[in-house]
Design an enzyme around this catalytic site. Sequence first.
Site, PDB file in Angstrom:
ATOM      1  N   ASP A 164      -3.042   6.466   9.855  1.00 21.10           N
ATOM      2  CA  ASP A 164      -2.214   5.685   8.927  1.00 21.10           C
ATOM      3  C   ASP A 164      -2.433   6.180   7.506  1.00 21.10           C
ATOM      4  O   ASP A 164      -1.503   6.294   6.728  1.00 21.10           O
ATOM      5  CB  ASP A 164      -2.476   4.178   9.042  1.00 21.10           C
ATOM      6  CG  ASP A 164      -3.904   3.779   8.715  1.00 21.10           C
ATOM      7  OD1 ASP A 164      -4.809   4.635   8.792  1.00 21.10           O
ATOM      8  OD2 ASP A 164      -4.132   2.598   8.385  1.00 21.10           O
TER       9      ASP A 164
ATOM     10  N   ARG B  82      -9.049   5.454   2.787  1.00 22.89           N
ATOM     11  CA  ARG B  82      -9.869   4.240   2.797  1.00 22.89           C
ATOM     12  C   ARG B  82     -10.625   4.120   4.125  1.00 22.89           C
ATOM     13  O   ARG B  82     -10.581   5.027   4.966  1.00 22.89           O
ATOM     14  CB  ARG B  82      -8.991   3.019   2.532  1.00 22.89           C
ATOM     15  CG  ARG B  82      -8.042   2.676   3.663  1.00 22.89           C
ATOM     16  CD  ARG B  82      -7.180   1.473   3.303  1.00 22.89           C
ATOM     17  NE  ARG B  82      -6.243   1.203   4.374  1.00 22.89           N
ATOM     18  CZ  ARG B  82      -5.006   0.744   4.188  1.00 22.89           C
ATOM     19  NH1 ARG B  82      -4.559   0.531   2.969  1.00 22.89           N
ATOM     20  NH2 ARG B  82      -4.235   0.495   5.221  1.00 22.89           N
ATOM     21  N   ASP B  83     -11.269   2.994   4.333  1.00 21.29           N
ATOM     22  CA  ASP B  83     -12.128   2.812   5.514  1.00 21.29           C
ATOM     23  C   ASP B  83     -11.313   2.445   6.752  1.00 21.29           C
ATOM     24  O   ASP B  83     -11.625   1.486   7.434  1.00 21.29           O
ATOM     25  CB  ASP B  83     -13.140   1.699   5.215  1.00 21.29           C
ATOM     26  CG  ASP B  83     -12.439   0.390   4.852  1.00 21.29           C
ATOM     27  OD1 ASP B  83     -11.191   0.387   4.725  1.00 21.29           O
ATOM     28  OD2 ASP B  83     -13.138  -0.629   4.691  1.00 21.29           O
ATOM     29  N   GLU B  84     -10.264   3.205   7.029  1.00 20.63           N
ATOM     30  CA  GLU B  84      -9.396   2.852   8.143  1.00 20.63           C
ATOM     31  C   GLU B  84      -9.092   4.090   8.998  1.00 20.63           C
ATOM     32  O   GLU B  84      -9.630   4.256  10.064  1.00 20.63           O
ATOM     33  CB  GLU B  84      -8.120   2.187   7.625  1.00 20.63           C
ATOM     34  CG  GLU B  84      -7.287   1.598   8.736  1.00 20.63           C
ATOM     35  CD  GLU B  84      -6.312   0.536   8.258  1.00 20.63           C
ATOM     36  OE1 GLU B  84      -6.364   0.138   7.097  1.00 20.63           O
ATOM     37  OE2 GLU B  84      -5.486   0.104   9.092  1.00 20.63           O
TER      38      GLU B  84
ATOM     39  N   TRP C 200       5.137  -2.059  17.862  1.00 15.20           N
ATOM     40  CA  TRP C 200       4.089  -1.033  17.677  1.00 15.20           C
ATOM     41  C   TRP C 200       3.894  -0.217  18.965  1.00 15.20           C
ATOM     42  O   TRP C 200       4.024   1.015  18.934  1.00 15.20           O
ATOM     43  CB  TRP C 200       2.796  -1.680  17.158  1.00 15.20           C
ATOM     44  CG  TRP C 200       2.564  -1.454  15.679  1.00 15.20           C
ATOM     45  CD1 TRP C 200       1.517  -0.776  15.119  1.00 15.20           C
ATOM     46  CD2 TRP C 200       3.390  -1.863  14.580  1.00 15.20           C
ATOM     47  NE1 TRP C 200       1.649  -0.740  13.740  1.00 15.20           N
ATOM     48  CE2 TRP C 200       2.784  -1.392  13.382  1.00 15.20           C
ATOM     49  CE3 TRP C 200       4.585  -2.552  14.470  1.00 15.20           C
ATOM     50  CZ2 TRP C 200       3.329  -1.609  12.120  1.00 15.20           C
ATOM     51  CZ3 TRP C 200       5.136  -2.777  13.207  1.00 15.20           C
ATOM     52  CH2 TRP C 200       4.514  -2.306  12.059  1.00 15.20           C
TER      53      TRP C 200
ATOM     54  N   ASP D 224       3.605   3.020  12.917  1.00 17.38           N
ATOM     55  CA  ASP D 224       3.928   3.900  11.796  1.00 17.38           C
ATOM     56  C   ASP D 224       4.724   5.130  12.232  1.00 17.38           C
ATOM     57  O   ASP D 224       5.335   5.806  11.416  1.00 17.38           O
ATOM     58  CB  ASP D 224       2.636   4.385  11.106  1.00 17.38           C
ATOM     59  CG  ASP D 224       1.776   3.238  10.582  1.00 17.38           C
ATOM     60  OD1 ASP D 224       1.978   2.101  11.030  1.00 17.38           O
ATOM     61  OD2 ASP D 224       0.894   3.489   9.737  1.00 17.38           O
TER      62      ASP D 224
ATOM     63  N   HIS E 143       0.547   7.107   2.897  1.00 18.51           N
ATOM     64  CA  HIS E 143       0.958   6.546   4.180  1.00 18.51           C
ATOM     65  C   HIS E 143       2.328   7.146   4.495  1.00 18.51           C
ATOM     66  O   HIS E 143       3.103   7.367   3.582  1.00 18.51           O
ATOM     67  CB  HIS E 143       1.150   5.040   4.023  1.00 18.51           C
ATOM     68  CG  HIS E 143       0.162   4.194   4.742  1.00 18.51           C
ATOM     69  ND1 HIS E 143      -1.161   4.139   4.384  1.00 18.51           N
ATOM     70  CD2 HIS E 143       0.305   3.335   5.789  1.00 18.51           C
ATOM     71  CE1 HIS E 143      -1.780   3.274   5.184  1.00 18.51           C
ATOM     72  NE2 HIS E 143      -0.910   2.776   6.044  1.00 18.51           N
TER      73      HIS E 143
ATOM     74  N   GLU F 286       1.989   3.394   0.760  1.00 19.04           N
ATOM     75  CA  GLU F 286       2.008   2.387   1.821  1.00 19.04           C
ATOM     76  C   GLU F 286       2.976   1.245   1.491  1.00 19.04           C
ATOM     77  O   GLU F 286       3.556   0.635   2.380  1.00 19.04           O
ATOM     78  CB  GLU F 286       0.598   1.816   2.001  1.00 19.04           C
ATOM     79  CG  GLU F 286       0.476   0.751   3.070  1.00 19.04           C
ATOM     80  CD  GLU F 286      -0.965   0.343   3.334  1.00 19.04           C
ATOM     81  OE1 GLU F 286      -1.819   0.548   2.445  1.00 19.04           O
ATOM     82  OE2 GLU F 286      -1.246  -0.171   4.436  1.00 19.04           O
TER      83      GLU F 286
HETATM   84  C1  RAM Z   1      -2.370  -1.493   8.182  1.00 20.33           C
HETATM   85  C2  RAM Z   1      -1.991  -0.046   8.104  1.00 20.33           C
HETATM   86  C3  RAM Z   1      -1.065   0.495   9.169  1.00 20.33           C
HETATM   87  C4  RAM Z   1      -0.186  -0.548   9.771  1.00 20.33           C
HETATM   88  C5  RAM Z   1      -0.966  -1.766  10.126  1.00 20.33           C
HETATM   89  C6  RAM Z   1      -0.150  -2.855  10.797  1.00 20.33           C
HETATM   90  O1  RAM Z   1      -3.701  -1.623   8.541  1.00 20.33           O
HETATM   91  O2  RAM Z   1      -1.412   0.104   6.879  1.00 20.33           O
HETATM   92  O3  RAM Z   1      -0.304   1.518   8.639  1.00 20.33           O
HETATM   93  O4  RAM Z   1       0.453  -0.041  10.919  1.00 20.33           O
HETATM   94  O5  RAM Z   1      -1.552  -2.303   8.988  1.00 20.33           O
END
Ligand code: RAM
Length: 917
Positions: free
Chosen positions: A488, A492-494, A553, A501, A786, A770
Amino acid sequence: MKSKFFSAFLFLFAFSALPLHARGVEAVSLKTEMRVDPVGVDNPAPALSWQLASDKNNVVQQSYRILVSSSLRKLDAGEGDLWDSGEVASSQTLYIPYGGRPLEGGMKCYWKVRVTTNRGRSAWSKPATWVTGMVAPLSWKADWIGGRFPGDDRMKHIPARYFRKTFDARPGLRQATLFVCGQGLYEAWVNGRKTGDYDLAPASTEYEKKLYYNVYDVTALLGEGPNALGVVLGNGPYTLERIQNRGEGYGLPTLRAQLELVYEDGTRETVVSDTSWRCTVDGPIRANSEFDGEVYDARREMPGWATAAFDDAAWQQAILTERPPRSPLVWQFSPLMKVQVRVRPLSIRPLRPGVYILDMGQNMTGWLRTRVKGAQPGDTLRLRFAETLQADGSLYTANLRSAHPCDVYIARGAEEETWRPAFTYHGFRYVELSGFRSEPRLEDFEGQMVYDEMPTTGHIETSDTLFNQICKNAWWGIAGNYKGHPLDCPQRDERLGWLGDRVIGALGEAYFFGNHLLYAKWLDDIRDAQRDNGSISDVSPGYWDVYNDDVSWPAAYFTVAQMLYDQYGDLRPVRAHYASMKKWMDYMRDNYLKDGMMYRDTYGDWCLPPERQELIHSQDESRITNGGLIGTAFYYYLSRTMARFAALLDQPEDSARFAAQADTVKAAFNKAFFHPEQGCYDNNTVTANIIPLRFGMVPDGYERAVFDHIVRKTEDDWNGHISTGVIGGQQLMRGLSDYGRTDLAWRIATNDTYPSWGYMVRNGATTIWELWNGNTADPAMNSGNHVMLLGDLILWAYHYLGGIGNAPGSAGFAQVQLKPYLTPGLDHVDASYESVRGRIASSWLVKDGRFHWEIQIPCNTSALVYLPLDGDRLAAADRRQVEKAGGTYLRTESGYAVFSFPSGHYRLQVSCKEGKR
Ligand code: RAM
């Protein structure tokens, strides 16, 4: 800085201008590529593909002959000891399954192909090779090894572990193949040389289900006598606490390596990882983490640590890994990551005494290569990373959440030292530099952009510079977010593979990049994360626990498989995943489908432009699209998709069942949400209308009315701006063009006021945000890189502006369609795409009432070519001219004269009503 985006075009052009092979081989040259089977385990049966190129028009392959040999010598002598296909009468060029003798593990195979066409026979292609994986009679004999060191309990902050092993090779070595899996991440070395220019190996997996190993042909790195193997292990996602749903985690880094030596006399030797290996944590990499960066102490470098002569007396004996991975080791068929673009920074300026800000000029993903001169031993240089700056010029890090990206380099005090990290990456444009003894100079830094190895396959440029910049931002965002799986965001911490997406984005991306194997691999991740009951994770690999049982999703599982078929002509992923897809469809039906309605949704029309600039999510009911509408419409669309897949796989009963289910859902959906009097859906958002319109759910005769609401809403309430989030945005641009409003789509695409992609550009973005309000919103969820808000923009740019696509019913561009949509304000489009069958190009210019068009259609394909009309028919002189060029007139259809063309390169010109479409 010269961007890859534009230089890639030159490369493709150079390829298409390749000189033809030997004389007498009139017109055809070949580009071969071994496309390994993206669904086979350990690849015992690869699939072979090639492309034809020619400077002649109308080239059709009539037959081919493939030779596969166990040595280059045999191949050169025309001896296909493994496989000689014989002359096969076929026009097929893609995914020909290997059909020769059974292949053994660790074998190097050499192959070439020759084709016969209506224009003559080609020369033999240049030889290509592949090495088979760990299949019988080979098997893993190596142990999982590791080490135990003080401080191991600090997990995330442990230093890299170095392993080494010496061994002797006899004279007459024919082939040396290294199989290696190091978790979290590894680099493998042989006699002091890295086994390739890869980075961050192996690719991420669903660790509960499988780990990937990689295979290297290391023959050229070995010599007679003493040799050394070295492997260094970093932490990677495997060892991080980020993996939410795995209780105790996976433990310390661990290694399994096996080197197979084959001699000319046929004898074999095997070197395996076991407790005879030596191991240390006293090397230079003191800490490494995906989110927090790397600490490197150059004073601890161990020159020659991976050579035989190195003295490892101070190292420990390796130990068997206490909790070895239980998951099977599987051959990684997708390419590894590597540095593919180098970025020269734009500027450097002091922030406060001793602290500088380096500006790369581009938000990018990877790391910095740093050169230091005249440092003293122990000088500690700190590099901190961020996407943007605060008003005072310092780094803005609030949007990185708990990630603290900081690389530390401790100098050894040499005259000149150069360094880049090995086991981390950052998403950044700015770097804060501190700890330098003298003022750092621009030329001492280079940005290295790292992503899965793949070619840039597309180029698109228009007469509008803002739109070109948006495409360029998209290129950087998409490339930077490929990290073994699509992320995504990279900063950051993700850094997770969120499915939603990519639902439509993956197809648009496939014009920019040869992303076939990356996405085939991701489908495996999605299946691996699927629960036994059928539930699909919203992120894959499933490093977060998000089994929400929504629809929009998980839809990516289906649309990505569909993309691999449509774009690459590869049906194998559809076949391989059909059963798991069906399982999910039935699971959702049995648990949630009520009276044809699927009231399942988690994210809504995610990240639509909110009413106030500081918000992340809108609270205004009139902007928000009903989740039940989204869930039900998507379940309808996926039922239809399954009906198509079932038909492709020759399963007529399934196909009928899914089609019938789709009909039921559609009827219930319209009953619940459609207002026949107004001709709109639910609360009349653009998303509520565009989704059923594009999915083909609108009752007959109402399409125009629904479309008019989309236009009115966009023009009147939003002043010609986008009002959708991720879901509506997946359909909007194509929907507008399909119903004759390319002008409005173009306006949305080139707006530079809020909300728009152009607004991002005007506010300094060099990637895609994003959030539409990414410059003002709360940092809790506000990445600068994003790709989800791109929606169908890139796909639309290629399909509608460039006009490049598959003809109806065609997959993998077996039949090309060239159909550009003209609109006022757009005078010129130059688009090209290196498809699996070769280069497709469409370059047009509107000038003085004439439409000038240069097109290229790959060998062994044909095209439907749509020439825009001036009035309702083509002038006789124009028609004669097009026919003379090689076109066959077929019909006139909604504003176009349609011709069929064989492969080749053509220049066409007709009169057109400038900007009337
Ligand atoms: C966030 C991210 C990601 C998205 C989800 C639902 O954590 O931005 O891109 O798909 O939410």
